[in-house]
Enzyme design. Structure first.
Site, PDB file in Angstrom:
ATOM      1  N   TYR A   1       0.865  -1.189   0.000  1.00  9.48           N
ATOM      2  CA  TYR A   1       0.000   0.000   0.000  1.00  9.48           C
ATOM      3  C   TYR A   1       0.895   1.230   0.000  1.00  9.48           C
ATOM      4  CZ  TYR A   1      -3.599   3.255   1.873  1.00  9.48           C
ATOM      5  OH  TYR A   1      -4.459   4.303   2.094  1.00  9.48           O
TER       6      TYR A   1
ATOM      7  N   LYS B   1      -1.891  -1.666  -3.662  1.00  8.97           N
ATOM      8  CA  LYS B   1      -2.842  -0.556  -3.704  1.00  8.97           C
ATOM      9  C   LYS B   1      -2.016   0.705  -3.891  1.00  8.97           C
ATOM     10  CE  LYS B   1      -6.051   2.128  -0.830  1.00  8.97           C
ATOM     11  NZ  LYS B   1      -6.698   2.260   0.508  1.00  8.97           N
TER      12      LYS B   1
END
Length: 297
Positions: free
Chosen positions: A136, A165
């Protein structure tokens, strides 16, 4: 690793509170509604879930409730990131034991590690717990940027890492991740504004804030892009644009929880240092929700 597919519209769930405690009944109702609306996956205890102010016991309660409520109907991704590698390992262990399908690991914040430090952080986590990992990257919150070259190195050396992400909002960087990483590496945007362009570039979906409010629309948007129905997808993109802008008019998850309270999905409550939406932004949000038919006029 890699059997579980994290793709399409995945909601980064809010955490409802009631008188200072987690409202588990409300949380389960939100999860059930999300699944009924066709969502493709759920993230529990991420940024939008106010993970920074959760205790270990609350973390366990939320992950357990999410896994139980989904009943394997959609994948459950547990936020397990920390700027302390040892704590990140501990959270990963808890998430795995409770049945999460994968974990989401934000880059260490505040410490400002080098690219080598980032690589070693993720390598150490993966060496301790075998569970699919999504990286992320959100430099606006963490103070460090996980570069595409480092992502490619991580993917090559750490098989537990199955996706990322990317919440940079930088389409050049997003494109380079896809270019540098092998086919099958799951690249999701973390920026609702860029669902359309990121998926056209080869991204496989979104971990979304706005899907807390309009899950079916985000599911449809992702589906239309996958089917190459771009004119219809563009229309949804522009229909969502005013709401997307308002989701970040103040710090996430302040606007999204306010919207959900206006929809009567939860009681409006935050944990400090987060506070309620300013009156002027509240009025803008309420007006927009009415104009697009989410709440009655």
């Amino acid at each position: 690793m890699g059997q579980i597919q994290f793709q399409g519209a995945i909601t980064a769930l809010v955490t409802p509170f009631k008188k200072g405690e987690i409202d588990l009944e409300c949380y389960r109702e939100i999860i059930e509604w999300q699944i009924e609306q066709g969502i493709n996956g759920l993230v529990s205890c991420g940024t939008t879930g106010e993970s920074a102010t959760l205790t270990y016991e609350e973390y366990k309660l939320l992950i357990k409730a999410c896994v139980e409520q989904t009943k394997s109907r959609v994948p459950v991704i547990a936020g397990a990131g920390s700027n302390d590698t040892a704590k990140a390992i501990q959270l990963t262990k808890i998430a795995k034991e409770l049945g999460a399908d994968g974990v989401l690991h934000v880059t260490p914040y505040y410490n400002k590690p080098t690219q080598e430090g980032l690589f070693q952080h993720f390598k150490t986590i993966a060496s301790q717990e075998s569970i699919p990992i999504l990286l992320y990257n959100v430099p606006g919150r963490t103070g460090c940027n996980l570069l595409p070259e480092t992502v490619a190195r991580i993917v090559q050396d750490i098989p537990e890492v199955v996706g990322i992400k990317d919440a940079t909002g930088n389409l050049e960087q997003f494109s380079e991740i896809i270019e540098f990483c092998p086919i099958g590496f799951q690249v999701l945007t973390g920026d609702d504004f860029t669902i359309l362009p990121s998926m056209i570039l080869g991204g496989c979906g979104v971990i979304s804030v706005i899907s807390n409010i309009v899950p079916a629309m985000v599911v449809e948007l992702c589906s239309l892009i996958e089917k190459n129905k771009l004119e219809e997808a563009r229309q949804i993109h522009y229909n969502l644009a005013p709401l997307c802008r308002l989701m970040f008019v103040e710090t996430n998850p302040i606007p999204v929880k306010t919207a959900l309270s206006l929809m009567e999905k939860l009681e409006l409550e935050f944990r400090l240092p987060l506070t309620e939406l300013s009156p002027i932004n509240f009025t803008k949000l309420e007006s927009t929700l009415k104009n697009i038919g989410i709440i009655s006029k």
